[in-house]
Design a protein around this motif. Structure first.
Motif, short mmCIF file in Angstrom:
data_model
loop_
_atom_site.label_atom_id
_atom_site.label_comp_id
_atom_site.label_asym_id
_atom_site.label_seq_id
_atom_site.Cartn_x
_atom_site.Cartn_y
_atom_site.Cartn_z
N GLY A 1 53.86 2.04 -12.59
CA GLY A 1 54.07 0.70 -12.05
C GLY A 1 52.88 -0.22 -12.12
O GLY A 1 52.27 -0.42 -13.16
N SER A 2 52.54 -0.80 -10.96
CA SER A 2 51.48 -1.81 -10.92
C SER A 2 50.11 -1.23 -11.30
O SER A 2 49.27 -1.95 -11.84
CB SER A 2 51.41 -2.46 -9.54
N GLN A 3 49.90 0.04 -11.04
CA GLN A 3 48.63 0.67 -11.44
C GLN A 3 48.46 0.57 -12.96
O GLN A 3 47.38 0.22 -13.45
CB GLN A 3 48.60 2.13 -10.99
N TYR A 4 49.53 0.83 -13.69
CA TYR A 4 49.47 0.71 -15.15
C TYR A 4 49.32 -0.74 -15.57
O TYR A 4 48.57 -1.05 -16.49
CB TYR A 4 50.71 1.33 -15.82
N GLU A 5 50.01 -1.66 -14.91
CA GLU A 5 49.92 -3.07 -15.27
C GLU A 5 48.49 -3.60 -15.10
O GLU A 5 48.02 -4.38 -15.93
CB GLU A 5 50.91 -3.90 -14.44
N VAL A 6 47.81 -3.20 -14.03
CA VAL A 6 46.42 -3.61 -13.82
C VAL A 6 45.55 -3.06 -14.94
O VAL A 6 44.72 -3.77 -15.53
CB VAL A 6 45.91 -3.13 -12.43
N TYR A 7 45.74 -1.79 -15.26
CA TYR A 7 44.98 -1.15 -16.34
C TYR A 7 45.26 -1.83 -17.68
O TYR A 7 44.34 -2.17 -18.42
CB TYR A 7 45.35 0.34 -16.40
N LYS A 8 46.53 -2.07 -17.98
CA LYS A 8 46.91 -2.69 -19.25
C LYS A 8 46.32 -4.10 -19.38
O LYS A 8 45.89 -4.50 -20.47
CB LYS A 8 48.44 -2.74 -19.37
N ALA A 9 46.28 -4.83 -18.30
CA ALA A 9 45.73 -6.18 -18.33
C ALA A 9 44.21 -6.18 -18.57
O ALA A 9 43.67 -7.12 -19.14
CB ALA A 9 46.04 -6.92 -17.03
N ALA A 10 43.54 -5.11 -18.17
CA ALA A 10 42.08 -5.07 -18.25
C ALA A 10 41.54 -4.37 -19.50
O ALA A 10 40.44 -4.68 -19.94
CB ALA A 10 41.53 -4.37 -17.01
N VAL A 11 42.32 -3.43 -20.05
CA VAL A 11 41.82 -2.61 -21.16
C VAL A 11 42.69 -2.85 -22.39
O VAL A 11 43.90 -2.67 -22.34
CB VAL A 11 41.82 -1.11 -20.77
N PRO A 12 42.07 -3.27 -23.49
CA PRO A 12 42.85 -3.54 -24.70
C PRO A 12 43.47 -2.27 -25.28
O PRO A 12 42.95 -1.17 -25.10
CB PRO A 12 41.84 -4.15 -25.67
N GLY A 13 44.56 -2.45 -26.00
CA GLY A 13 45.26 -1.32 -26.57
C GLY A 13 44.59 -0.74 -27.80
O GLY A 13 44.58 0.47 -28.00
N TRP A 14 44.02 -1.59 -28.67
CA TRP A 14 43.59 -1.12 -29.98
C TRP A 14 42.15 -1.45 -30.33
O TRP A 14 41.55 -0.75 -31.14
CB TRP A 14 44.53 -1.65 -31.06
N LEU A 15 41.60 -2.52 -29.82
CA LEU A 15 40.20 -2.86 -30.10
C LEU A 15 39.37 -2.61 -28.84
O LEU A 15 39.54 -3.31 -27.84
CB LEU A 15 40.08 -4.33 -30.52
N PRO A 16 38.48 -1.63 -28.87
CA PRO A 16 37.75 -1.25 -27.65
C PRO A 16 36.94 -2.38 -27.03
O PRO A 16 36.43 -3.26 -27.72
CB PRO A 16 36.82 -0.13 -28.13
N ARG A 17 36.84 -2.33 -25.70
CA ARG A 17 35.96 -3.21 -24.94
C ARG A 17 34.51 -2.85 -25.24
O ARG A 17 34.22 -1.72 -25.60
CB ARG A 17 36.17 -2.99 -23.44
N ILE A 18 33.62 -3.80 -25.00
CA ILE A 18 32.19 -3.52 -25.14
C ILE A 18 31.70 -2.71 -23.93
O ILE A 18 31.01 -1.72 -24.08
CB ILE A 18 31.38 -4.83 -25.25
N ARG A 19 32.09 -3.15 -22.75
CA ARG A 19 31.69 -2.48 -21.50
C ARG A 19 32.87 -1.70 -20.93
O ARG A 19 34.01 -2.16 -21.00
CB ARG A 19 31.23 -3.51 -20.49
N PRO A 20 32.60 -0.56 -20.32
CA PRO A 20 33.70 0.23 -19.75
C PRO A 20 34.35 -0.49 -18.57
O PRO A 20 33.68 -1.14 -17.77
CB PRO A 20 33.03 1.52 -19.31
N TRP A 21 35.67 -0.36 -18.49
CA TRP A 21 36.42 -0.93 -17.38
C TRP A 21 36.17 -0.09 -16.13
O TRP A 21 36.09 1.13 -16.18
CB TRP A 21 37.91 -0.90 -17.74
N GLN A 22 36.05 -0.79 -15.02
CA GLN A 22 35.90 -0.12 -13.72
C GLN A 22 37.20 -0.29 -12.95
O GLN A 22 37.57 -1.43 -12.61
CB GLN A 22 34.75 -0.74 -12.93
N PRO A 23 37.91 0.81 -12.66
CA PRO A 23 39.15 0.69 -11.90
C PRO A 23 38.87 0.10 -10.51
O PRO A 23 37.81 0.34 -9.95
CB PRO A 23 39.67 2.11 -11.78
N PRO A 24 39.85 -0.65 -9.98
CA PRO A 24 39.66 -1.16 -8.62
C PRO A 24 39.58 -0.02 -7.61
O PRO A 24 40.17 1.03 -7.82
CB PRO A 24 40.91 -2.02 -8.37
N LYS A 25 38.79 -0.22 -6.58
CA LYS A 25 38.65 0.80 -5.54
C LYS A 25 39.96 0.92 -4.75
O LYS A 25 40.55 -0.08 -4.36
CB LYS A 25 37.52 0.45 -4.57
N SER A 26 40.38 2.16 -4.54
CA SER A 26 41.61 2.40 -3.76
C SER A 26 41.33 2.21 -2.29
O SER A 26 40.24 2.47 -1.80
CB SER A 26 42.11 3.81 -3.99
#
Length: 168
Positions: free
Chosen positions: A142-167
């Motif tokens: 659900g929303s956990q995946y949507e947050v991740y998908k919005a922040a991390v690209p599917g095919w071209l890597p980010r320069i800096r690692p994504w930090q998941p939101p604190k639970s």
């Protein structure tokens, strides 16, 4: 502990079947790993790409066991969304690693058929992600995946690692 052992065994089996066939058996059938003359620096780059890709692939598979308590196989998916390791940079590191092993082999062997094969494999991977994996992840997480998908690209890597939101 038992869940991790089962997940590790399932991941190992799937590793042999999926990437083993797509990035090992089929390239061998296409080329018999017969090397054509190629400029030595390209062959060296091919080995670097190949070894790095195999390391990323092994790491991504291990991440499914350690973090997700499952396997990459659709029949035994992870219980938790896998967002650590290389998944902090790109959503599909396994697919990119498999494609990179094929490209690495193309450079090592100097075989033109392997980049053509890589294009076909990338189209199949894209279709699998778009029409099967993403809807399945949306349903499962659900929303956990949507947050991740919005922040991390599917095919071209980010320069800096994504930090998941604190639970909470």
């Amino acid at each position: 502990m038992r869940n991790r052992v089962v997940a590790a065994a399932g991941s190992a089996g799937f590793f042999v079947l999926a990437p083993g066939i797509v990035a090992g058996l089929i390239p061998w059938l296409l080329t018999r790993w017969d090397a054509e003359p190629i400029w030595l620096p390209l062959r060296v780059i091919g080995w670097v790409v190949f070894v790095a890709a195999v390391a990323v692939l092994i790491s991504a598979f291990a991440r499914f066991v350690a973090e997700g308590f499952g396997t990459p196989a659709p029949v035994a998916p992870p219980q938790k969304l896998v967002v650590g390791g290389f998944y902090r940079y790109v959503r599909n590191p396994m697919y990119l690693a498999v494609l990179s092993t094929i490209i690495g082999q193309a450079l090592i062997l100097g075989q033109w058929i392997l980049p053509v094969y890589a294009v076909l494999v990338s189209a199949a991977f894209y279709a699998m992600v778009r029409w099967h994996e993403e809807p399945a992840l949306r349903r499962s997480f659900g929303s956990q995946y949507e947050v991740y998908k919005a922040a991390v690209p599917g095919w071209l890597p980010r320069i800096r690692p994504w930090q998941p939101p604190k639970s909470a």
